[in-house]
Design a protein around this motif. Structure first.
Motif, PDB file in Angstrom:
ATOM      1  N   ASP A 131      93.832  30.688 -31.161  1.00 44.21           N
ATOM      2  CA  ASP A 131      93.210  29.542 -30.410  1.00 44.21           C
ATOM      3  C   ASP A 131      92.903  30.459 -28.910  1.00 44.21           C
ATOM      4  O   ASP A 131      93.928  31.196 -28.455  1.00 44.21           O
ATOM      5  N   SER A 132      92.023  29.930 -28.543  1.00 48.16           N
ATOM      6  CA  SER A 132      91.401  30.678 -27.181  1.00 48.16           C
ATOM      7  C   SER A 132      91.741  29.906 -26.011  1.00 48.16           C
ATOM      8  O   SER A 132      91.920  28.661 -26.051  1.00 48.16           O
ATOM      9  N   ILE A 133      91.764  30.586 -25.209  1.00 47.73           N
ATOM     10  CA  ILE A 133      92.014  29.926 -23.512  1.00 47.73           C
ATOM     11  C   ILE A 133      90.817  30.122 -22.794  1.00 47.73           C
ATOM     12  O   ILE A 133      90.850  30.106 -21.607  1.00 47.73           O
ATOM     13  N   SER A 134      89.788  30.708 -23.343  1.00 49.27           N
ATOM     14  CA  SER A 134      88.614  30.907 -22.618  1.00 49.27           C
ATOM     15  C   SER A 134      87.495  30.146 -23.207  1.00 49.27           C
ATOM     16  O   SER A 134      87.323  29.726 -24.332  1.00 49.27           O
ATOM     17  N   TYR A 135      86.668  29.225 -22.253  1.00 47.55           N
ATOM     18  CA  TYR A 135      85.562  28.277 -22.642  1.00 47.55           C
ATOM     19  C   TYR A 135      84.328  28.703 -21.870  1.00 47.55           C
ATOM     20  O   TYR A 135      84.277  29.114 -20.715  1.00 47.55           O
ATOM     21  N   SER A 136      83.288  28.344 -22.627  1.00 49.48           N
ATOM     22  CA  SER A 136      81.976  28.499 -22.198  1.00 49.48           C
ATOM     23  C   SER A 136      81.302  26.972 -22.192  1.00 49.48           C
ATOM     24  O   SER A 136      81.410  26.231 -23.178  1.00 49.48           O
ATOM     25  N   PHE A 137      80.511  26.642 -21.168  1.00 46.74           N
ATOM     26  CA  PHE A 137      79.826  25.601 -20.936  1.00 46.74           C
ATOM     27  C   PHE A 137      78.339  26.102 -20.899  1.00 46.74           C
ATOM     28  O   PHE A 137      77.841  26.301 -19.927  1.00 46.74           O
ATOM     29  N   LYS A 138      77.594  25.655 -21.891  1.00 49.62           N
ATOM     30  CA  LYS A 138      76.260  26.294 -22.124  1.00 49.62           C
ATOM     31  C   LYS A 138      75.216  25.249 -21.602  1.00 49.62           C
ATOM     32  O   LYS A 138      75.347  24.049 -22.294  1.00 49.62           O
ATOM     33  N   LEU A 139      74.696  25.506 -20.595  1.00 48.99           N
ATOM     34  CA  LEU A 139      73.722  24.404 -20.112  1.00 48.99           C
ATOM     35  C   LEU A 139      72.480  24.479 -20.971  1.00 48.99           C
ATOM     36  O   LEU A 139      71.914  25.480 -21.281  1.00 48.99           O
ATOM     37  N   LYS A 140      71.872  23.178 -21.668  1.00 43.59           N
ATOM     38  CA  LYS A 140      70.655  23.189 -22.352  1.00 43.59           C
ATOM     39  C   LYS A 140      69.646  22.254 -21.979  1.00 43.59           C
ATOM     40  O   LYS A 140      70.059  21.184 -21.400  1.00 43.59           O
ATOM     41  N   GLY A 141      68.513  22.341 -22.271  1.00 42.81           N
ATOM     42  CA  GLY A 141      67.320  21.751 -22.032  1.00 42.81           C
ATOM     43  C   GLY A 141      66.649  21.701 -20.694  1.00 42.81           C
ATOM     44  O   GLY A 141      67.290  22.569 -19.987  1.00 42.81           O
ATOM     45  N   LYS A 142      65.690  21.151 -20.505  1.00 41.95           N
ATOM     46  CA  LYS A 142      64.741  21.179 -19.501  1.00 41.95           C
ATOM     47  C   LYS A 142      64.725  22.768 -18.778  1.00 41.95           C
ATOM     48  O   LYS A 142      64.339  23.611 -19.600  1.00 41.95           O
ATOM     49  N   LEU A 143      64.833  22.890 -17.607  1.00 43.89           N
ATOM     50  CA  LEU A 143      64.713  24.322 -17.088  1.00 43.89           C
ATOM     51  C   LEU A 143      65.344  25.389 -17.867  1.00 43.89           C
ATOM     52  O   LEU A 143      64.962  26.545 -17.740  1.00 43.89           O
ATOM     53  N   THR A 144      66.581  25.071 -18.260  1.00 44.53           N
ATOM     54  CA  THR A 144      67.654  26.241 -18.649  1.00 44.53           C
ATOM     55  C   THR A 144      67.008  26.717 -19.997  1.00 44.53           C
ATOM     56  O   THR A 144      67.287  27.839 -20.434  1.00 44.53           O
ATOM     57  N   ASP A 145      66.100  26.083 -20.488  1.00 45.35           N
ATOM     58  CA  ASP A 145      65.445  26.692 -22.081  1.00 45.35           C
ATOM     59  C   ASP A 145      64.419  27.371 -21.493  1.00 45.35           C
ATOM     60  O   ASP A 145      64.071  28.359 -22.369  1.00 45.35           O
ATOM     61  N   LEU A 146      64.098  27.568 -20.571  1.00 43.73           N
ATOM     62  CA  LEU A 146      63.076  28.543 -19.821  1.00 43.73           C
ATOM     63  C   LEU A 146      63.774  29.682 -19.102  1.00 43.73           C
ATOM     64  O   LEU A 146      63.319  30.551 -18.345  1.00 43.73           O
ATOM     65  N   HIS A 147      65.190  29.608 -19.245  1.00 41.53           N
ATOM     66  CA  HIS A 147      66.014  30.536 -18.537  1.00 41.53           C
ATOM     67  C   HIS A 147      66.125  30.606 -17.055  1.00 41.53           C
ATOM     68  O   HIS A 147      66.164  31.625 -16.430  1.00 41.53           O
ATOM     69  N   LYS A 148      66.068  29.363 -16.558  1.00 43.43           N
ATOM     70  CA  LYS A 148      66.061  29.298 -15.011  1.00 43.43           C
ATOM     71  C   LYS A 148      66.633  27.782 -14.644  1.00 43.43           C
ATOM     72  O   LYS A 148      66.993  26.955 -15.560  1.00 43.43           O
ATOM     73  N   ALA A 149      67.099  27.819 -13.477  1.00 42.26           N
ATOM     74  CA  ALA A 149      67.948  26.601 -13.209  1.00 42.26           C
ATOM     75  C   ALA A 149      67.757  26.295 -11.566  1.00 42.26           C
ATOM     76  O   ALA A 149      67.718  27.687 -10.965  1.00 42.26           O
ATOM     77  N   ILE A 150      67.785  25.089 -11.084  1.00 39.65           N
ATOM     78  CA  ILE A 150      67.849  25.049  -9.493  1.00 39.65           C
ATOM     79  C   ILE A 150      69.206  25.353  -9.245  1.00 39.65           C
ATOM     80  O   ILE A 150      70.290  25.053  -9.856  1.00 39.65           O
ATOM     81  N   VAL A 151      69.452  26.213  -8.139  1.00 37.58           N
ATOM     82  CA  VAL A 151      70.698  26.750  -7.869  1.00 37.58           C
ATOM     83  C   VAL A 151      71.907  25.772  -7.323  1.00 37.58           C
ATOM     84  O   VAL A 151      73.030  25.884  -7.833  1.00 37.58           O
ATOM     85  N   SER A 152      71.192  24.693  -6.736  1.00 36.49           N
ATOM     86  CA  SER A 152      72.204  23.569  -6.354  1.00 36.49           C
ATOM     87  C   SER A 152      72.829  22.566  -7.490  1.00 36.49           C
ATOM     88  O   SER A 152      73.784  22.196  -7.767  1.00 36.49           O
ATOM     89  N   ASP A 153      71.891  22.701  -8.406  1.00 34.67           N
ATOM     90  CA  ASP A 153      72.197  22.112  -9.757  1.00 34.67           C
ATOM     91  C   ASP A 153      73.451  22.818 -10.526  1.00 34.67           C
ATOM     92  O   ASP A 153      74.519  22.151 -10.909  1.00 34.67           O
ATOM     93  N   VAL A 154      73.368  24.055 -10.492  1.00 34.80           N
ATOM     94  CA  VAL A 154      74.162  24.957 -11.059  1.00 34.80           C
ATOM     95  C   VAL A 154      75.387  25.066 -10.419  1.00 34.80           C
ATOM     96  O   VAL A 154      76.494  24.786 -10.955  1.00 34.80           O
TER      97      VAL A 154
END
Length: 425
Positions: A131-154
């Motif tokens: 059992d792990s105590i490390s988690y990852s929240f992967k942002l998907k769709g929209k700009l993140t599919d193009l490997h970019k995102a608005i800084v304020s959103d992140v």
């Protein structure tokens, strides 16, 4: 030998492992292995046979879902079961220097039974994840599919996820441990927000020697319950039929196992602690879900556990969470605007039992006893600290000792029922 015909030939790149190649069992040749293809799909493969006539090696390769991949690494499902559950299987022919010579695709029913792995074909213990105590929240769709995102959103979603994790961990304060959430470096080329949860003893709160593995098990079950299972409980169940929920009882039993593994009797109010916590944590997750609706960078979040650098799906968060959750947690609260709301003009003496408290924010919950009987009202509690230390206070004493204490505060009643108490250090 397998009957491999030309009409079964395939030019697909799906069965070809290009990244994360891991040999799970080796005996002259790789016997069992895993990895991902160029499209990010999870692959599990195995050695099938050696073709002495053509000097080639034959391998099986199947594409599995994130959930099945995770279950396989947790020894919840065998390799044989994964193959049988697949509609088709890829067969790869390689030279002795590991060069792919041909690829075939066959329906599962065309594979002879004696070519299938044994019923006990689980991943070797050496590679099974704990059992792990490390988690990852992967942002998907929209700009993140193009490997970019608005800084304020992140930045905004990072803060909201942190609040969600922190709120959930407050349930563990009763054991005298101090959970801290740390950010970890993200993976290059993807928008993953990674977090590591560390537990340290609090000098003011420590009175249990807890089993770390039991804590880890509970935390994972707790997060999974709130994000994946709570939305499908019965309406209003958290106040009315919580003890009839098998999923809730699994979480409760895990929580109680932390006590018993530490040679302590579980508190009689374990259900209350969890119910209070679930409501508050779900509200934090609603904030995450609602932000998904309004931002311009992504439209869903995949939650994953991290172990040995590998990611295992733990569910996803989308825009529907609030709609699914609100009827589960409501108990006459929807029509508050039609009821009478009254608050004390000045602090008044009250008897309370603190069920949870965040020593950094002063927010928590508990029971308020309006008279000298055992009758009580469930309340949300806010302690305004004014830069004072809450760790060694009457509120943490009530929590740690499971003791009713007398405090002064401003109570809020809705239609005569206490719902909130504001106290001041």
């Amino acid at each position: 030998m397998l009957d491999l015909n030309s009409h079964n030939l395939s030019n697909s790149k799906l069965p070809v492992i290009t990244d994360n190649y891991t040999v799970l069992h080796f005996d002259e040749y790789p016997i069992l292995f895993s990895g991902t293809n160029a499209f990010g799909n999870k692959i599990i493969g195995s050695f099938c046979e050696e073709d002495y006539e053509n000097d080639t090696l034959i391998y099986f390769s199947i594409i599995v879902s994130d959930e099945d991949y995770s279950d396989f690494f947790r020894k919840k499902i065998s390799y044989r079961k994964l193959i049988i559950n697949s509609s088709e299987i890829f067969i790869i022919e390689k030279s002795y220097n590991n060069k792919i010579l041909a690829s075939y695709i066959l329906p599962i029913h065309q594979i002879p039974l004696d070519y299938l792995p044994m019923e006990s074909s689980f991943i070797p213990d050496k590679y099974a994840i704990s059992d792990s105590i490390s988690y990852s929240f992967k942002l998907k769709g929209k700009l993140t599919d193009l490997h970019k995102a608005i800084v304020s959103d992140v930045n905004n979603i990072n803060s909201k996820i942190y609040d969600y994790l922190s709120e959930a961990l407050q349930t563990l304060n009763v054991f005298g441990i101090n959970p801290k959430v740390y950010s970890q470096p993200s993976t290059l080329g993807s928008y993953r927000l990674n977090y590591y949860i560390n537990f340290t003893d609090s000098p003011q709160l420590n009175f249990f020697e807890v089993d770390q593995e039991k804590v880890s098990e509970f935390v994972n079950l707790y997060f999974e319950y709130i994000s994946k299972l709570l939305p499908y409980e019965k309406d209003g169940f958290i106040y009315e039929t919580v003890q009839n929920s098998e999923n809730f009882l699994v979480v409760k039993n895990s929580f109680e196992s932390i006590f018993t593994s530490s040679h302590q009797e579980p508190l009689p109010t374990v259900s209350d602690i969890l119910i209070d916590g679930i409501g508050n944590v779900a509200e934090k997750l609603v904030e995450v879900s609602e932000f998904i609706k309004t931002n311009d960078s992504f439209n869903s979040i995949e939650v994953e556990t991290i172990s040995d650098g590998r990611y295992f799906s733990h569910g996803s968060i989308d825009i529907n969470y609030k709609e699914l959750i609100e009827t589960k947690l409501s108990y006459g609260e929807v029509n508050y605007h039609n009821l009478t709301v009254e608050s004390d003009s000045d602090p008044q003496p009250y008897r309370i039992l603190v069920r949870r408290i965040n020593t950094e924010t002063g927010k928590g919950g508990g029971r308020l006893y309006p008279d000298d009987t055992e009758n009580y009202h469930k309340i949300s509690l806010t302690v305004h600290m004014n830069q004072d230390d809450l760790s060694n206070s009457i509120f943490t004493k009530s929590l740690n000792e499971n003791k009713v204490v007398s405090v002064n505060g401003i109570g809020t009643r809705i239609d005569g029922v206490y719902k909130k108490l504001d106290c001041y250090l």
